[in-house]
Design a protein around this motif. Structure first.
Motif, PDB file in Angstrom:
ATOM      1  N   ALA A 226      15.256  11.195  20.106  1.00 40.11           N
ATOM      2  CA  ALA A 226      14.771  12.194  21.073  1.00 40.11           C
ATOM      3  C   ALA A 226      13.604  13.012  20.524  1.00 40.11           C
ATOM      4  O   ALA A 226      12.946  13.728  21.284  1.00 40.11           O
ATOM      5  N   SER A 227      13.363  12.904  19.228  1.00 42.15           N
ATOM      6  CA  SER A 227      12.326  13.750  18.631  1.00 42.15           C
ATOM      7  C   SER A 227      10.952  13.072  18.666  1.00 42.15           C
ATOM      8  O   SER A 227      10.784  11.969  18.141  1.00 42.15           O
ATOM      9  N   VAL A 228       9.999  13.754  19.261  1.00 43.26           N
ATOM     10  CA  VAL A 228       8.619  13.264  19.299  1.00 43.26           C
ATOM     11  C   VAL A 228       8.098  13.127  17.861  1.00 43.26           C
ATOM     12  O   VAL A 228       7.489  12.124  17.488  1.00 43.26           O
TER      13      VAL A 228
ATOM     14  N   PHE B  96      12.346  14.047  32.114  1.00 39.77           N
ATOM     15  CA  PHE B  96      12.884  15.354  31.736  1.00 39.77           C
ATOM     16  C   PHE B  96      11.787  16.159  31.064  1.00 39.77           C
ATOM     17  O   PHE B  96      11.053  15.647  30.207  1.00 39.77           O
TER      18      PHE B  96
ATOM     19  N   ASN C  37      11.704  20.112  29.048  1.00 39.18           N
ATOM     20  CA  ASN C  37      12.462  20.468  27.832  1.00 39.18           C
ATOM     21  C   ASN C  37      13.851  20.980  28.193  1.00 39.18           C
ATOM     22  O   ASN C  37      14.002  22.093  28.686  1.00 39.18           O
TER      23      ASN C  37
ATOM     24  N   GLN D 278      23.141  21.038  21.839  1.00 39.66           N
ATOM     25  CA  GLN D 278      21.866  20.526  21.307  1.00 39.66           C
ATOM     26  C   GLN D 278      21.912  20.848  19.816  1.00 39.66           C
ATOM     27  O   GLN D 278      22.053  22.018  19.434  1.00 39.66           O
TER      28      GLN D 278
ATOM     29  N   SER E 253      15.043  18.716  15.670  1.00 33.91           N
ATOM     30  CA  SER E 253      15.829  19.157  16.826  1.00 33.91           C
ATOM     31  C   SER E 253      14.972  19.928  17.823  1.00 33.91           C
ATOM     32  O   SER E 253      13.864  20.372  17.507  1.00 33.91           O
ATOM     33  N   GLY E 254      15.527  20.129  19.030  1.00 33.51           N
ATOM     34  CA  GLY E 254      14.838  20.879  20.068  1.00 33.51           C
ATOM     35  C   GLY E 254      14.631  22.337  19.649  1.00 33.51           C
ATOM     36  O   GLY E 254      15.490  22.940  18.995  1.00 33.51           O
ATOM     37  N   VAL E 255      13.505  22.886  20.045  1.00 35.16           N
ATOM     38  CA  VAL E 255      13.088  24.195  19.524  1.00 35.16           C
ATOM     39  C   VAL E 255      14.084  25.303  19.859  1.00 35.16           C
ATOM     40  O   VAL E 255      14.330  26.190  19.026  1.00 35.16           O
TER      41      VAL E 255
ATOM     42  N   SER F  18      10.174  29.249  11.906  1.00 34.28           N
ATOM     43  CA  SER F  18       8.816  28.696  11.756  1.00 34.28           C
ATOM     44  C   SER F  18       8.282  28.283  13.114  1.00 34.28           C
ATOM     45  O   SER F  18       8.934  27.514  13.828  1.00 34.28           O
ATOM     46  N   VAL F  19       7.080  28.764  13.422  1.00 43.35           N
ATOM     47  CA  VAL F  19       6.396  28.350  14.650  1.00 43.35           C
ATOM     48  C   VAL F  19       5.233  27.458  14.239  1.00 43.35           C
ATOM     49  O   VAL F  19       4.412  27.855  13.391  1.00 43.35           O
TER      50      VAL F  19
ATOM     51  N   ARG G   7       6.209  25.335  27.345  1.00 43.28           N
ATOM     52  CA  ARG G   7       7.126  24.284  27.776  1.00 43.28           C
ATOM     53  C   ARG G   7       7.844  24.764  29.045  1.00 43.28           C
ATOM     54  O   ARG G   7       8.010  25.950  29.276  1.00 43.28           O
TER      55      ARG G   7
END
Ligand code: NAD
Ligand code: UD1
Length: 308
Positions: A80-82, A172, A174, A180, A187-189, A204-205, A213
C-alpha cells in the motif's frame, strides 16, 4: 445467511479487516487470502464463518484455490505504500500487478464475476494542479505503485469486455481510521502522526507540509464497498472515493493537536521523490452511484481513531 464466501485478498490489513467486520455482521461467509506482509492475523476475529489462507496473490495456483467457490472477490492485497514501491519496484510489481492478473484469471476459470478493486488517487499524479480530479482527468502515474494500479485497472476492464467480469474499480484517496498500522515509515501519515502525538514523540514532515490530501474515514469506505457487492449492475468506469475536501499536512497537524491536546516537536525533512503535491477527489460519480453515508469530518474521525 449461508451464501458462498466472499474472498477478501489483503483481508488481514487495515481496510480489509474493517470491511470483514461489516461483512460478518451482515451474515456473510468470508475467505481471506493474505501473506501477512503488513497485515496481522490478530486484526481478524475468531469466527467460524471466516476462513484464512496464508499466502501471496503472486502465487497463481493459490489464488485459484482461494477464488474457487466464492461468490465475489474484494481485491485489496497490495503493497500500500507509494514509497515502498519506489524503493522496491520489482517486489511491489509481484503483489500489485501480477496479483491482480492472477485474480482476474482465477475468476475467469471459476466463473466468478463480481470483483471490487482498490485502485488509487495516485494514478492522477499531479494532474489535478491543485483542483479536484474527476475520473476522466488524464492519468500520470509517477511511481511504480501508481503504474501498477493503472495497469491493473486496464486488465480488469479487458476481463470485463472479453470474459464478462464485473469489476467495480475504486480510486481510493487517503483512507484513515482504526487498525491502520503506524509501525513502519511506509505507513499512512495519519496513523504515524496520531501515534507519535499520543506518545509525545517527534513528528517528521516530508517537505513544507503544504501538500494536501483528501482524507476519507474507513467506515465510510466500508459502507460503499458493501453496496458495490450488492448492486445488480456495476456501471463501467472507475469511481473516485474522496470527500472533495483537501487538507494540508500542516492543517492535519493542527487538527491532531486540537483533538489530542497538544503536539510534540515537528521537524521538516526533504520531500519524498514522486510525492504528489495536491490530491483532491471530484466525487460526483461516487455520489451518483452509491449512497454516501454522512461524511465523517476530520476532527470527528481523528477523535474516533484516538479513542479506538
Ligand atoms: P494494508 O497494508 O493494511 O493492507 C494490505 C494487505 O495486503 C495486508 O494485510 C498485507 O499483508 C496484504 N498483502 C500485501 N501483499 C500481499 C500479497 N502479495 N499477497 C497477499 N496479501 C498481501 O493497507 P490498506 O491501507 O488496507 O490497503 C488496502 C488496499 O487499498 C491496497 O491495495 C492499497 O493499495 C489500496 N489503497 C489504500 C489507500 C489508503 O489510503 N490506505 C488508498 C488507496 C488505495
Ligand atoms: C496514500 C496511501 C496509498 C494510496 C494513496 C491515495 C498508504 C501508506 N498510502 O499514499 O496506498 O494509494 O494514499 O492517495 O496508505 N508524510 C510525512 N511524514 C510521514 C509520513 C508521510 O510528511 O511520517 C507525508 C508524505 O510525504 C505525503 C503525505 O504525508 O506527502 C501522505 O503520505 P502517505 O500517508 O504515505 O500517503 P500517500 O503517499 O498519499
Amino acid at each position: 445467511m449461508t451464501d458462498a464466501p466472499i474472498l477478501v485478498t489483503g483481508g488481514a490489513g487495515f481496510i480489509g479487516s474493517n470491511l470483514i467486520d461489516a461483512l460478518l455482521a451482515q451474515g456473510h461467509q468470508v475467505r481471506v487470502l493474505d501473506d501477512l506482509s503488513t497485515g496481522k492475523r490478530s486484526n481478524l476475529p475468531d469466527d467460524s464463518r471466516l476462513q484464512f489462507i496464508e499466502g501471496s496473490v503472486a502465487d497463481a495456483s493459490l489464488v485459484e484455490r482461494a477464488v474457487d467457490g466464492c461468490r465475489a472477490v474484494v481485491h485489496l492485497a497490495a503493497v500500500a505504500s507509494v514509497q515502498a514501491s519506489v524503493d522496491d519496484p520489482v517486489g511491489t510489481h509481484q503483489s500489485n500487478f501480477i496479483g491482480t492478473l492472477n485474480v482476474c484469471e482465477a475468476m475467469r476459470r471459476a466463473g466468478v464475476r463480481r470483483v471490487l478493486f482498490a485502485s488509487s488517487a495516485a494514478v492522477y499524479g499531479n494532474n489535478g494542479d491543485g483542483g479536484a480530479v474527476d475520473e476522466d482527468t488524464p492519468k500520470a502515474p509517477l511511481t511504480p505503485y501508481a503504474a501498477d494500479k493503472l495497469a491493473s485497472e486496464h486488465y480488469l476492464e479487458f476481463y470485463r469486455r472479453r470474459h464478462g467480469l464485473e469489476p467495480a474499480i475504486f480510486r481510493f484517496f487517503n483512507i484513515y481510521g482504526p487498525r491502520q498500522d503506524p509501525s513502519s515509515p511506509y505507513s499512512g501519515v495519519i496513523s504515524i502522526f496520531t501515534e507519535r502525538a499520543q506518545k509525545g514523540l517527534p513528528i517528521s514532515v516530508f517537505g513544507d507540509g503544504e501538500q494536501t490530501r483528501d482524507f476519507f474515514y474507513v467506515a465510510d469506505l466500508v459502507s460503499i464497498l458493501q453496496q458495490a457487492l450488492d448492486v445488480p449492475v456495476v456501471e463501467e468506469g472507475a469511481v473516485n472515493v474522496g470527500l472533495n475536501h483537501a487538507t494540508s499536512l500542516n492543517q492535519l497537524l493542527a487538527d491532531i493537536g486540537a483533538v489530542s491536546g497538544g503536539l510534540p516537536p515537528v521537524k521538516h525533512l526533504p520531500a519524498r521523490l514522486g510525492d504528489i503535491r495536491h490530491s483532491c477527489a471530484n466525487n460526483a460519480r461516487l455520489l451518483q452511484r452509491y449512497r454516501m453515508p454522512p461524511a465523517t469530518e476530520m476532527r470527528e474521525g481523528l477523535a474516533r481513531l484516538l479513542s479506538s
